[in-house]
Design a protein around this motif. Structure first.
Motif, PDB file in Angstrom:
ATOM      1  N   VAL A 300      10.375  -9.893   1.828  1.00  0.00           N
ATOM      2  CA  VAL A 300       9.236  -9.579   0.951  1.00  0.00           C
ATOM      3  C   VAL A 300       7.937 -10.115   1.546  1.00  0.00           C
ATOM      4  N   LEU A 301       7.983 -11.365   2.021  1.00  0.00           N
ATOM      5  CA  LEU A 301       6.778 -11.947   2.619  1.00  0.00           C
ATOM      6  C   LEU A 301       6.384 -11.220   3.900  1.00  0.00           C
ATOM      7  N   ARG A 302       7.385 -10.821   4.658  1.00  0.00           N
ATOM      8  CA  ARG A 302       7.096 -10.084   5.900  1.00  0.00           C
ATOM      9  C   ARG A 302       6.420  -8.754   5.601  1.00  0.00           C
ATOM     10  N   ASP A 303       6.879  -8.082   4.545  1.00  0.00           N
ATOM     11  CA  ASP A 303       6.398  -6.738   4.223  1.00  0.00           C
ATOM     12  C   ASP A 303       5.449  -6.748   3.034  1.00  0.00           C
ATOM     13  N   ARG A 304       4.623  -7.777   2.952  1.00  0.00           N
ATOM     14  CA  ARG A 304       3.770  -7.941   1.767  1.00  0.00           C
ATOM     15  C   ARG A 304       2.842  -6.755   1.546  1.00  0.00           C
ATOM     16  N   ASP A 305       2.355  -6.132   2.610  1.00  0.00           N
ATOM     17  CA  ASP A 305       1.477  -4.973   2.434  1.00  0.00           C
ATOM     18  C   ASP A 305       2.226  -3.812   1.787  1.00  0.00           C
ATOM     19  N   VAL A 306       3.467  -3.615   2.211  1.00  0.00           N
ATOM     20  CA  VAL A 306       4.287  -2.561   1.618  1.00  0.00           C
ATOM     21  C   VAL A 306       4.542  -2.853   0.143  1.00  0.00           C
ATOM     22  N   TRP A 307       4.803  -4.129  -0.154  1.00  0.00           N
ATOM     23  CA  TRP A 307       5.079  -4.494  -1.540  1.00  0.00           C
ATOM     24  C   TRP A 307       3.835  -4.379  -2.407  1.00  0.00           C
ATOM     25  N   PHE A 308       2.669  -4.640  -1.833  1.00  0.00           N
ATOM     26  CA  PHE A 308       1.443  -4.440  -2.619  1.00  0.00           C
ATOM     27  C   PHE A 308       1.312  -2.984  -3.029  1.00  0.00           C
ATOM     28  N   GLU A 309       1.538  -2.071  -2.091  1.00  0.00           N
ATOM     29  CA  GLU A 309       1.440  -0.653  -2.421  1.00  0.00           C
ATOM     30  C   GLU A 309       2.522  -0.244  -3.410  1.00  0.00           C
ATOM     31  N   THR A 310       3.727  -0.791  -3.251  1.00  0.00           N
ATOM     32  CA  THR A 310       4.821  -0.477  -4.168  1.00  0.00           C
ATOM     33  C   THR A 310       4.500  -0.931  -5.587  1.00  0.00           C
ATOM     34  N   VAL A 311       4.042  -2.181  -5.713  1.00  0.00           N
ATOM     35  CA  VAL A 311       3.706  -2.727  -7.032  1.00  0.00           C
ATOM     36  C   VAL A 311       2.553  -1.948  -7.656  1.00  0.00           C
TER      37      VAL A 311
END
Length: 412
Positions: A300-311
């Motif tokens: 999750v921390l590695r892919d934080r940009d992806v998770w921001f867009e997902t959220v």
């Protein structure tokens, strides 16, 4: 039973500041949020059949001249005029800065108290409204000596724009204490200036209604006006919701999530539950954090940009929520006593980030980048002398954390 509605700090046309406003649909919907909140106040005054509306200063926001604002304000106050509802208004510091304050001819039902103070009897009742306006942009001294004595045998309401003993984020204007107000002999003090609602006293009532529409995360949560119900000489107060846009901080607990599907499911369920609890027509701008313990921590921390867009997309599915900022407060997994090379490198990066030489160089580079920004952006980021050091430290920690997470996420 006589009802009176009390509000303050409307700040008409004050802009809502949020990164979430990059969303075109959201920006279009809430650019007039302060006006919408004022309309709710007028709607409430009419539906509750109040005897008067009290505005305790800062009806306007600042020095910008706006013919549209003048026309909007006049139209709303005329709705009360048609219903026979008087408005009692004192000028605060922001009103004194606004050119249209003295140029707009307000409807006849609006009584504006001047800087000398005065009192007005409310129609055929035994209720007297007292008020004192700011004479200029500043009121460094107490205004209590400008109030006449309460009328004997009547209910006396005093309107005052004041910081009381001082409040964080607010200029120290018209200073006084709750004890001094209580000693004046009035039954209700209708205050304004401080944007956080607070009932300072109930005997007598000393009420700061707060801003009716928050403008950023610093003014988070639901906002309201205050409805007074007067039965003979007894006064009770009720909060009346006014805000159309909420700013909230919220954490989603990812504990137990074993896969990315689990994480998405937890986020979706949490945000949809939040949506179901929102009041009428409320739109909410979130500062969201992901917390708890999950085996997907490093990924999750590695892919934080992806998770921001997902959220962000999950929030927008609700039609009511927008994410301004996503932060990560995940609990780091326990590490074995025999440290891996990755973990040793992580500790080394943290050590380097704390060294004076690194800090000085990092601050210089951050300052160079900031120098390329518009002055308004620089001022917002560097609000005080310590802001550069704080910003640099946050960026260094975020960078090392992201690098460490990238290595851990690739190795697990």
């Amino acid at each position: 039973m006589i009802k009176i509605l009390h509000t303050a700090d409307i700040h008409l046309d004050s802009p809502l500041t949020s990164l979430a406003l990059r969303d075109e649909q959201l920006r279009a919907n809430i650019q007039s949020a302060t006006r919408s909140a004022f309309v709710r106040i007028i709607d409430t005054a009419l539906s509750e059949d109040v005897a008067a509306l009290l505005i305790s200063g800062d009806l306007y926001d600042g020095a910008q001249r706006s013919a549209k604002t003048a026309a909007f304000l006049t139209a709303q106050l005329e709705r009360l005029q048609v219903a026979g509802i008087p408005v009692f208004y004192i000028k605060g510091n922001h009103d004194a800065e606004n050119p249209i304050t003295g140029e707009v001819t307000l409807p006849d039902n609006v009584h504006v108290f001047d800087g000398r103070g005065g009192k007005v009897q409310l129609a055929d009742t035994d209720i007297w409204i007292h008020g004192v306006s700011f004479s200029g942009k500043h009121a460094p001294d107490s205004l209590l000596n400008k109030f006449a004595a309460p009328v004997s045998g009547a209910v006396n309401i005093a309107i005052l724009h004041t910081s009381l003993g001082g409040a964080v984020g607010h200029d120290n204007y018209a200073p006084c204490s709750v004890a001094e107000l209580a000693a004046m002999g009035f039954d209700y003090w209708a205050l304004g200036h401080v944007h956080k609602r607070q009932v300072h006293s109930e005997a007598p009532w000393v009420v700061m209604p707060g801003i009716p529409q928050g403008r950023d995360i610093g003014e988070a949560g639901r906002k309201s006006a205050t409805l007074l119900s007067i039965d003979e000489e007894e006064i009770t107060v009720t909060e009346i919701p006014t805000s159309v846009v909420l700013f909230l901080s919220h954490a989603v607990d990812l504990s137990g999530a074993e896969s990315d599907d689990d994480i998405r499911q937890k986020i979706r369920a949490d945000l949809h539950e939040m949506t179901s609890e929102l009041g009428r027509a409320e739109r909410t701008i979130l500062r969201l954090s992901l917390a708890g313990h999950t085996t997907r921590h490093w990924h999750v921390l590695r892919d934080r940009d992806v998770w921001f867009e997902t959220v962000t997309q999950i929030a927008e599915e609700t039609g009511r929520l927008w994410v301004e900022k996503l932060s990560f407060a995940l609990e780091a997994p326990r590490v074995a006593s025999d440290k891996s090379a990755t973990e040793e490198l992580g500790q080394l990066m943290a050590k380097i980030a704390a060294e004076d030489g690194f800090v000085a160089q990092a601050q210089a580079e951050v300052e160079e980048v900031l120098s390329q920004l518009p002055s308004a952006c620089r001022t917002a980021l560097l609000s005080d002398p310590a802001a550069l050091a704080t910003l640099t430290d946050e960026l260094a920690k975020a960078g090392s954390e992201h690098l460490f997470a990238s290595m851990k996420g690739a190795s697990e």
